[in-house]
Design a protein around this motif. Structure first.
Motif, PDB file in Angstrom:
ATOM      1  N   VAL A 193     -22.353  19.987 -13.858  1.00 28.67           N
ATOM      2  CA  VAL A 193     -22.137  19.383 -15.070  1.00 28.67           C
ATOM      3  C   VAL A 193     -23.278  19.781 -15.960  1.00 28.67           C
ATOM      4  O   VAL A 193     -24.379  19.744 -15.584  1.00 28.67           O
ATOM      5  CB  VAL A 193     -21.855  17.770 -14.971  1.00 28.67           C
ATOM      6  CG1 VAL A 193     -21.755  17.248 -16.367  1.00 28.67           C
ATOM      7  CG2 VAL A 193     -20.695  17.454 -14.070  1.00 28.67           C
ATOM      8  N   ALA A 194     -22.990  20.116 -17.274  1.00 27.36           N
ATOM      9  CA  ALA A 194     -24.258  20.491 -18.012  1.00 27.36           C
ATOM     10  C   ALA A 194     -24.952  19.090 -18.400  1.00 27.36           C
ATOM     11  O   ALA A 194     -24.056  18.032 -18.583  1.00 27.36           O
ATOM     12  CB  ALA A 194     -23.556  20.923 -19.404  1.00 27.36           C
ATOM     13  N   LEU A 195     -26.135  18.931 -18.454  1.00 27.18           N
ATOM     14  CA  LEU A 195     -26.922  17.902 -18.496  1.00 27.18           C
ATOM     15  C   LEU A 195     -27.525  17.710 -19.793  1.00 27.18           C
ATOM     16  O   LEU A 195     -28.504  18.684 -20.210  1.00 27.18           O
ATOM     17  CB  LEU A 195     -28.004  17.758 -17.727  1.00 27.18           C
ATOM     18  CG  LEU A 195     -27.466  17.815 -16.076  1.00 27.18           C
ATOM     19  CD1 LEU A 195     -28.802  17.836 -15.063  1.00 27.18           C
ATOM     20  CD2 LEU A 195     -26.633  16.554 -15.832  1.00 27.18           C
ATOM     21  N   PRO A 196     -26.813  16.939 -20.933  1.00 28.16           N
ATOM     22  CA  PRO A 196     -27.214  16.976 -22.180  1.00 28.16           C
ATOM     23  C   PRO A 196     -28.736  16.137 -22.280  1.00 28.16           C
ATOM     24  O   PRO A 196     -29.019  15.496 -21.604  1.00 28.16           O
ATOM     25  CB  PRO A 196     -26.328  16.256 -22.970  1.00 28.16           C
ATOM     26  CG  PRO A 196     -25.798  15.163 -21.632  1.00 28.16           C
ATOM     27  CD  PRO A 196     -25.615  15.855 -20.732  1.00 28.16           C
ATOM     28  N   ASP A 197     -29.343  16.267 -23.634  1.00 26.26           N
ATOM     29  CA  ASP A 197     -30.632  15.644 -23.757  1.00 26.26           C
ATOM     30  C   ASP A 197     -30.345  14.234 -24.326  1.00 26.26           C
ATOM     31  O   ASP A 197     -31.412  13.374 -24.295  1.00 26.26           O
ATOM     32  CB  ASP A 197     -31.208  16.409 -24.941  1.00 26.26           C
ATOM     33  CG  ASP A 197     -31.684  17.799 -24.625  1.00 26.26           C
ATOM     34  OD1 ASP A 197     -31.798  18.059 -23.292  1.00 26.26           O
ATOM     35  OD2 ASP A 197     -31.745  18.839 -25.510  1.00 26.26           O
ATOM     36  N   THR A 198     -29.121  13.799 -24.753  1.00 21.58           N
ATOM     37  CA  THR A 198     -28.827  12.686 -25.172  1.00 21.58           C
ATOM     38  C   THR A 198     -27.699  12.020 -24.491  1.00 21.58           C
ATOM     39  O   THR A 198     -26.790  12.686 -24.534  1.00 21.58           O
ATOM     40  CB  THR A 198     -28.650  12.519 -26.740  1.00 21.58           C
ATOM     41  OG1 THR A 198     -29.693  12.911 -27.233  1.00 21.58           O
ATOM     42  CG2 THR A 198     -28.379  11.083 -27.118  1.00 21.58           C
ATOM     43  N   ILE A 199     -27.470  10.748 -24.020  1.00 23.73           N
ATOM     44  CA  ILE A 199     -26.427  10.216 -23.150  1.00 23.73           C
ATOM     45  C   ILE A 199     -26.438   8.786 -23.759  1.00 23.73           C
ATOM     46  O   ILE A 199     -27.401   8.023 -24.032  1.00 23.73           O
ATOM     47  CB  ILE A 199     -26.483  10.282 -21.642  1.00 23.73           C
ATOM     48  CG1 ILE A 199     -27.746   9.549 -21.173  1.00 23.73           C
ATOM     49  CG2 ILE A 199     -26.651  11.940 -21.132  1.00 23.73           C
ATOM     50  CD1 ILE A 199     -27.901   9.537 -19.646  1.00 23.73           C
TER      51      ILE A 199
END
Length: 218
Positions: A5-11
């Motif tokens: 899964v692509a791990l975003p900088d904001t969650i």
């Protein structure tokens, strides 16, 4: 292995005391508050479908490990892998643990739920293969666990539990057993499966002593 899964900088983050999610494990959640219903709806529109589970600190004076907004700095992100809606608009969802993260800061804005900038470095093994515990003395551990279950009035399928793989057993127990939120945080932050098992044993032994530093009850 955890799905890629692509791990975003904001969650988005869901502060929920005592709710522990670990990589490759599954956490069922009941979503009903309006702000978290909005969080879920927004989450489902993203490619990663990630929600960060994080422990709130005990209070403003909780000390090291908490940011200025009283969240522990380390949480675990889960991907929404199952969800169903009830007739009255609530949701039952399942999060599958992807990776732990470290909070860099909380975003300010008009969102009804909390969103954080996060870092994923330092937790690379979370997205790798299943962990094993080479020093796991399963027989001794099962005996200790049985005494704990008797103390707490719990029951389980001991044959099935005994056949469970190391990681699934240790992580499942860490998630479902009733420990204090700060103890759950210690289990989350354990750097490897062996350390998590050692922490779990310490918590069980402490409970068997009645919370006192004396010899374990026989």
């Amino acid at each position: 292995m955890t799905p890629k899964v692509a791990l975003p900088d904001t969650i988005p983050v869901f502060p929920l005391p005592g709710a522990l999610l670990l990589p490759r494990a599954r956490l069922p959640l009941h979503i009903f508050e309006p702000r978290y219903l909005a969080m879920l709806e927004d989450c489902l529109k993203t490619p990663s479908r990630l929600i960060g589970m994080v422990q709130p600190c005990a209070g403003p004076t909780a000390g090291p490990g908490c940011d200025d907004n009283h969240l522990h700095q380390i949480g675990c992100a889960g991907r929404v892998t199952q969800f169903s809606e009830t007739e009255d608009g609530r949701y039952m969802i399942t999060l599958t643990g992807i990776s732990r993260f470290r909070i860099r800061g909380e975003l300010q804005g008009f969102s009804p739920y909390r969103r954080c900038e996060v870092r994923w470095d330092g937790f690379e093994k979370d997205t790798g293969p299943e962990e094993h515990d080479p020093h796991f003395d399963r027989k001794t551990f099962m005996g200790l666990l049985e005494r704990f279950f008797i103390l707490k009035g719990l029951d389980t399928d001991w044959d099935s539990l005994g056949d469970t793989d190391d990681e699934l057993m240790i992580n499942s127990l860490a998630m479902i057993l009733d420990f204090a939120p700060e103890d759950k945080q210690a289990l989350l932050e354990a750097p490897c499966l062996s350390t998590r098992r050692e922490t779990l044993v310490t918590l069980i032994e402490f409970a068997l002593r009645g919370g006192k530093d004396e010899e374990i009850l026989q």
